[in-house]
Write a protein that holds these residues in place. Structure first.
Motif, short mmCIF file in Angstrom:
data_model
loop_
_atom_site.label_atom_id
_atom_site.label_comp_id
_atom_site.label_asym_id
_atom_site.label_seq_id
_atom_site.Cartn_x
_atom_site.Cartn_y
_atom_site.Cartn_z
N VAL A 158 42.38 -36.21 -10.74
CA VAL A 158 41.14 -35.57 -11.18
C VAL A 158 40.47 -34.93 -9.98
O VAL A 158 40.11 -35.62 -9.02
N GLU A 159 40.29 -33.62 -10.06
CA GLU A 159 39.63 -32.88 -8.99
C GLU A 159 38.12 -32.86 -9.23
O GLU A 159 37.65 -32.91 -10.38
N SER A 160 37.37 -32.72 -8.16
CA SER A 160 35.93 -32.55 -8.25
C SER A 160 35.45 -31.77 -7.03
O SER A 160 36.19 -31.63 -6.05
N THR A 162 38.33 -17.31 -4.61
CA THR A 162 37.86 -17.69 -5.93
C THR A 162 39.02 -18.06 -6.84
O THR A 162 40.05 -17.38 -6.86
N GLY A 163 38.85 -19.15 -7.59
CA GLY A 163 39.87 -19.55 -8.54
C GLY A 163 39.69 -20.99 -8.98
O GLY A 163 38.75 -21.67 -8.56
N VAL A 164 40.59 -21.42 -9.82
CA VAL A 164 40.64 -22.82 -10.23
C VAL A 164 41.60 -23.54 -9.28
O VAL A 164 42.75 -23.12 -9.13
N TYR A 165 41.11 -24.59 -8.66
CA TYR A 165 41.90 -25.32 -7.68
C TYR A 165 42.43 -26.61 -8.30
O TYR A 165 41.68 -27.36 -8.95
N TYR A 166 43.71 -26.82 -8.09
CA TYR A 166 44.40 -27.98 -8.64
C TYR A 166 45.00 -28.83 -7.54
O TYR A 166 45.58 -28.29 -6.59
N CYS A 167 44.89 -30.14 -7.66
CA CYS A 167 45.71 -30.99 -6.81
C CYS A 167 46.94 -31.42 -7.61
O CYS A 167 46.94 -31.40 -8.84
N GLY A 181 42.07 -29.42 -12.60
CA GLY A 181 41.50 -28.25 -11.96
C GLY A 181 40.00 -28.29 -11.83
O GLY A 181 39.30 -28.93 -12.62
N THR A 182 39.49 -27.60 -10.82
CA THR A 182 38.06 -27.45 -10.61
C THR A 182 37.79 -26.02 -10.14
O THR A 182 38.54 -25.48 -9.34
#
Length: 122
Positions: free
Chosen positions: A4-6, A90-95, A115-116
């Motif tokens: 879970v990203e934050s 800029t974008g949605v970042y995922y681990c 994603g965050t």
């Protein structure tokens, strides 16, 4: 395994932001952790990785020198520190997590987070 990203936010160009990735449901230190982003081009882009021990990192050229990936195995957490942010960040970042670096590098990790969103305003 659940990731879970934050920490996603709107930030001005030149600013900084730190994203966090919380890991649960497995043995955190068994996995290499990677970060990816989905930008306006609608293709998921590899950002970088941190090794199982946290000693080694690897970065895509576009973020090298600006982004830092780290982890805290005692807390089951990974981080993406982003400095000198640009609008194109800029974008949605995922681990993501994989037992090997190669699984992350080729973009097919075993596990993905949700994603965050990061928005960099010019």
């Amino acid at each position: 395994v659940d990731l879970v990203e934050s920490g996603g936010a709107v930030v001005r160009a030149g600013g900084s932001l730190r994203l966090s990735c919380s890991f649960s449901g497995g043995s955190f230190s068994d996995y290499v952790i990677g970060w990816f982003r989905l930008g306006s081009g609608n293709e998921r882009e590899f950002v970088g990785t941190v090794s199982k021990t946290g000693v080694s990192t690897f970065y895509e050229d576009s973020v090298k020198g600006r982004f830092t990936i780290s982890r805290d195995n005692a807390k089951n957490m990974a981080y993406l520190q982003m400095n000198s942010l640009l609008p194109e960040d800029t974008g949605v970042y995922y681990c993501a997590a994989d037992a090997t670096f190669s699984g992350l590098r080729v973009g097919v990790p075993q596990f993905w987070g949700r994603g965050t969103q990061v928005t960099v305003d010019s």
